[in-house]
Design a protein around this motif. Structure first.
Motif, PDB file in Angstrom:
ATOM      1  N   THR A   1       6.503   8.385   1.027  1.00 20.39           N
ATOM      2  CA  THR A   1       6.098   9.779   1.196  1.00 20.39           C
ATOM      3  C   THR A   1       4.690   9.965   0.626  1.00 20.39           C
ATOM      4  O   THR A   1       4.244   9.197  -0.231  1.00 20.39           O
ATOM      5  N   VAL A   2       4.020  11.005   1.088  1.00 22.31           N
ATOM      6  CA  VAL A   2       2.679  11.290   0.611  1.00 22.31           C
ATOM      7  C   VAL A   2       2.725  11.553  -0.897  1.00 22.31           C
ATOM      8  O   VAL A   2       1.874  11.094  -1.658  1.00 22.31           O
ATOM      9  N   ARG A   3       3.760  12.265  -1.339  1.00 22.40           N
ATOM     10  CA  ARG A   3       3.885  12.580  -2.768  1.00 22.40           C
ATOM     11  C   ARG A   3       3.951  11.306  -3.619  1.00 22.40           C
ATOM     12  O   ARG A   3       3.304  11.212  -4.660  1.00 22.40           O
ATOM     13  N   GLU A   4       4.706  10.304  -3.133  1.00 24.70           N
ATOM     14  CA  GLU A   4       4.804   9.035  -3.873  1.00 24.70           C
ATOM     15  C   GLU A   4       3.446   8.349  -3.988  1.00 24.70           C
ATOM     16  O   GLU A   4       3.108   7.785  -5.030  1.00 24.70           O
ATOM     17  N   ILE A   5       2.697   8.382  -2.898  1.00 26.23           N
ATOM     18  CA  ILE A   5       1.405   7.683  -2.897  1.00 26.23           C
ATOM     19  C   ILE A   5       0.433   8.384  -3.856  1.00 26.23           C
ATOM     20  O   ILE A   5      -0.329   7.733  -4.574  1.00 26.23           O
ATOM     21  N   ILE A   6       0.477   9.707  -3.860  1.00 20.55           N
ATOM     22  CA  ILE A   6      -0.362  10.471  -4.786  1.00 20.55           C
ATOM     23  C   ILE A   6       0.078  10.185  -6.220  1.00 20.55           C
ATOM     24  O   ILE A   6      -0.730   9.912  -7.110  1.00 20.55           O
ATOM     25  N   ALA A   7       1.397  10.191  -6.436  1.00 16.21           N
ATOM     26  CA  ALA A   7       1.923   9.951  -7.790  1.00 16.21           C
ATOM     27  C   ALA A   7       1.571   8.550  -8.264  1.00 16.21           C
ATOM     28  O   ALA A   7       1.367   8.313  -9.459  1.00 16.21           O
ATOM     29  N   ALA A   8       1.476   7.598  -7.318  1.00 15.65           N
ATOM     30  CA  ALA A   8       1.149   6.220  -7.696  1.00 15.65           C
ATOM     31  C   ALA A   8      -0.325   6.078  -8.071  1.00 15.65           C
ATOM     32  O   ALA A   8      -0.748   5.011  -8.517  1.00 15.65           O
ATOM     33  N   GLY A   9      -1.110   7.141  -7.839  1.00 12.64           N
ATOM     34  CA  GLY A   9      -2.491   7.106  -8.311  1.00 12.64           C
ATOM     35  C   GLY A   9      -3.559   7.044  -7.236  1.00 12.64           C
ATOM     36  O   GLY A   9      -4.742   6.904  -7.556  1.00 12.64           O
ATOM     37  N   ALA A  10      -3.183   7.161  -5.953  1.00 14.38           N
ATOM     38  CA  ALA A  10      -4.216   7.162  -4.910  1.00 14.38           C
ATOM     39  C   ALA A  10      -5.112   8.385  -5.097  1.00 14.38           C
ATOM     40  O   ALA A  10      -4.637   9.463  -5.470  1.00 14.38           O
ATOM     41  N   ASP A  11      -6.413   8.218  -4.867  1.00 13.32           N
ATOM     42  CA  ASP A  11      -7.342   9.342  -5.028  1.00 13.32           C
ATOM     43  C   ASP A  11      -7.370  10.221  -3.775  1.00 13.32           C
ATOM     44  O   ASP A  11      -7.550  11.424  -3.868  1.00 13.32           O
ATOM     45  N   LEU A  12      -7.223   9.588  -2.613  1.00 13.25           N
ATOM     46  CA  LEU A  12      -7.132  10.347  -1.357  1.00 13.25           C
ATOM     47  C   LEU A  12      -6.089   9.689  -0.463  1.00 13.25           C
ATOM     48  O   LEU A  12      -5.997   8.461  -0.425  1.00 13.25           O
ATOM     49  N   VAL A  13      -5.346  10.498   0.263  1.00  9.82           N
ATOM     50  CA  VAL A  13      -4.396   9.981   1.245  1.00  9.82           C
ATOM     51  C   VAL A  13      -4.656  10.705   2.557  1.00  9.82           C
ATOM     52  O   VAL A  13      -4.810  11.938   2.572  1.00  9.82           O
ATOM     53  N   THR A  14      -4.734   9.953   3.659  1.00  9.21           N
ATOM     54  CA  THR A  14      -4.899  10.586   4.975  1.00  9.21           C
ATOM     55  C   THR A  14      -3.655  10.313   5.811  1.00  9.21           C
ATOM     56  O   THR A  14      -3.046   9.247   5.699  1.00  9.21           O
ATOM     57  N   PHE A  15      -3.281  11.267   6.645  1.00  7.12           N
ATOM     58  CA  PHE A  15      -2.123  11.078   7.541  1.00  7.12           C
ATOM     59  C   PHE A  15      -2.204  12.055   8.717  1.00  7.12           C
ATOM     60  O   PHE A  15      -2.993  12.991   8.712  1.00  7.12           O
ATOM     61  N   SER A  16      -1.356  11.782   9.728  1.00  6.18           N
ATOM     62  CA  SER A  16      -1.373  12.567  10.967  1.00  6.18           C
ATOM     63  C   SER A  16      -0.460  13.785  10.863  1.00  6.18           C
ATOM     64  O   SER A  16       0.577  13.734  10.200  1.00  6.18           O
ATOM     65  N   GLY A  17      -0.798  14.831  11.602  1.00  5.71           N
ATOM     66  CA  GLY A  17       0.057  16.016  11.654  1.00  5.71           C
ATOM     67  C   GLY A  17       1.169  15.890  12.675  1.00  5.71           C
ATOM     68  O   GLY A  17       2.211  16.549  12.570  1.00  5.71           O
ATOM     69  N   ASP A  18       0.967  15.044  13.695  1.00  4.74           N
ATOM     70  CA  ASP A  18       1.916  15.031  14.822  1.00  4.74           C
ATOM     71  C   ASP A  18       2.754  13.766  14.909  1.00  4.74           C
ATOM     72  O   ASP A  18       3.338  13.467  15.936  1.00  4.74           O
ATOM     73  N   LYS A  19       2.800  13.011  13.825  1.00  4.06           N
ATOM     74  CA  LYS A  19       3.730  11.869  13.813  1.00  4.06           C
ATOM     75  C   LYS A  19       5.004  12.334  13.092  1.00  4.06           C
ATOM     76  O   LYS A  19       5.565  13.355  13.470  1.00  4.06           O
TER      77      LYS A  19
END
Ligand SMILES: *Cc1c(COP(=O)(O)O)cnc(C)c1O
Length: 469
Positions: free
Chosen positions: A280-298
């Motif tokens: 999940t995006v939350r996990e990636i942010i919590a793991a310390g990523a500074d920016l995460v990009t993803f699609s709206g329609d997937k």
């Protein structure tokens, strides 16, 4: 009038001017405009002349009512929408060529409202001052991902381009060789990197990349450490990839931002609905990523959009890049995205309310029962030349999400009873008012019913009658 010779028939074809004054043409002119009627009528008269010369024209087709009807039919076809709703029975739920995620009614209604009337798109209703286009959805995205800030652009390819151009132009971006992905429809990470003006530094090998590989590649020109989710393929066997948390620590130690292109990007753990887990995006942010990009329609189930969440200072830089202006989303996208994101606040209803998730989580037994219910109607429509059987099959999520995981589904296998004709049937199904799209393989036409919503069943069956003609 003697209309027995081809020549006489040609001469009996009414003149264009006279026809245009005929009452039968009043309605088409009122609807499509005079120029369009003249164009279609000229073409029709040419056809009639050709047929007359060949001696193949029935005089009844020269009545002005008949000519007007033919012209009106042509205009209706020509002016009808070329973008049409289809039945996606391909077995790929988020099918890029079919518009990826269908939107829930709440989002559709929000889009319609946004289009009908002015709205506070860039206007702060609290202060009466100019506002920020991203504000509404940024708030929701912060809440749903735990990130400090967020921004939205046209699609995820644009999000990656904006991030690289803003933070790494004329500098180096370190990426594992195992993650230099190409996504269907011409997104290739090395090419996007090049367009953004950033230099790609490949590290590791296709199957194994270690933290030391990244560390050794860092130099004076390094701008970012990047990880790309291997969306549409899986590397298995003797493999090693560096965890986001390790890379984030390295980034902090060396003063480099860590960017993750998550591709599909799901906001909630899908395993709670029995779907294969996806980070999940939350996990990636919590793991310390500074920016995460993803699609709206997937997997998100919303409109086409590229979402960037992460550190507020970095998001601030993205928003100052002139490219952001070129890649910005319109009010339809924002309206739909807001409506979809709001649904995530009540996860317990999400699999009913979010169309994409509803389709992805339809139970196999439900789909099997639907196949049983529809079989007789389909068999009757395709006729005795084909055998329609209900069979178990597997759907895939599509759009590169969870490439190796399949969803148990059900549907029809259609095979010719005697010989051939299958591609003709496939074409006939495609020619229906709402085209039915399946998959031809192994001399069988497969129709996966996972994406046939129960509410659309009536329409599906009603138009099958047109097949037997
Ligand atoms: C799908 C995908 C993209 C492209 O996203 P779009 O929204 O189609 O532009 C980029 N990177 C990854 C990893 C993806 O899966």
């Amino acid at each position: 009038m003697d209309v027995s010779t081809p020549r006489a028939v040609v001469e009996s074809i009414p003149a264009l001017d006279r026809l245009l004054r005929d009452e039968n043409f009043a309605a088409p002119i009122a609807r499509y405009g005079r120029d369009e009627v003249v164009r279609a009528l000229r073409a029709r008269l040419d056809v009639l002349r050709t047929q007359a010369r060949a001696g193949a024209l029935d005089a009844s087709r020269l009545a002005s009512a008949a000519i007007a009807a033919a012209v009106a039919a042509e205009l209706q076809c020509h002016h009808g929408p070329k973008l049409r709703a289809v039945f996606n029975l391909t077995g790929t739920v988020l099918h890029t060529n079919l518009g990826r995620s269908p939107l829930p009614d709440a989002a559709v209604e929000a889009v319609v409202r946004a289009l009908r009337a002015p709205l506070n798109l860039e206007f702060d209703l609290a202060t009466g001052k100019r506002g920020d286009r991203d504000a509404v959805v940024a708030e929701l995205l912060r809440e749903l991902t735990g990130a400090e800030a967020a921004t939205v652009v046209n699609n995820n390819a644009a999000a990656v381009l904006l991030v690289l151009n803003t933070l790494a132009a004329r500098r180096e971006v370190v990426v594992s060789r195992g993650e230099l992905v190409e996504i269907g429809g011409s997104f290739r990470l090395p090419d996007v990197m090049h367009s953004a003006g950033a230099k790609l530094v490949e590290v590791g090998t296709t199957n194994r990349t270690h933290l030391a590989d990244y560390a050794d590649a860092i130099g004076a020109r390094s701008a970012l450490l990047m990880k790309v989710h291997t969306s549409n393929y899986a590397i298995s066997g003797f493999t090693h990839a560096v965890a986001i948390s390790e890379l984030a620590q390295l980034g902090r130690d060396r003063g480099l931002a860590v960017v993750v292109d998550l591709g599909s990007g799901s906001l909630l753990d899908l395993s709670r609905w029995g779907l294969p887990p996806e980070p999940t995006v939350r996990e990636i942010i919590a793991a310390g990523a500074d920016l995460v990009t993803f699609s709206g329609d997937k997997l998100l189930g919303g409109p086409q959009a590229g979402i960037v969440v992460g550190r507020a200072d970095l998001i601030g830089k993205l928003k100052k890049n002139p490219l952001k202006r070129a890649l910005r989303v319109d009010k339809m996208t924002l309206a739909a995205l807001e409506a979809v994101l709001v649904l995530y606040r009540a996860p317990e209803f999400l699999s009913e309310r979010l169309t994409a998730l509803r389709l992805l989580t339809r139970r196999t037994e439900t789909i099997a029962a639907q196949a049983t219910r529809l079989q007789a109607a389909l068999q009757a429509a395709v006729g005795t030349g084909f055998m329609v059987s209900t069979v178990a099959m597997t759907s895939q999520i599509g759009s590169g999400a969870l490439p190796v995981e399949m969803l148990a589904s059900h549907g029809f296998a259609i095979r010719p009873a005697r010989r051939g004709g299958l591609s003709r049937l496939e074409a006939d199904l495609r020619a229906l008012p709402r085209p039915v799209l399946g998959r031809l393989a192994d001399k069988t036409l497969w129709l996966d019913l996972r994406c046939l919503d129960e509410t659309d069943e009536g329409e599906f069956v009603a138009q099958l009658g047109a097949l037997s003609g």
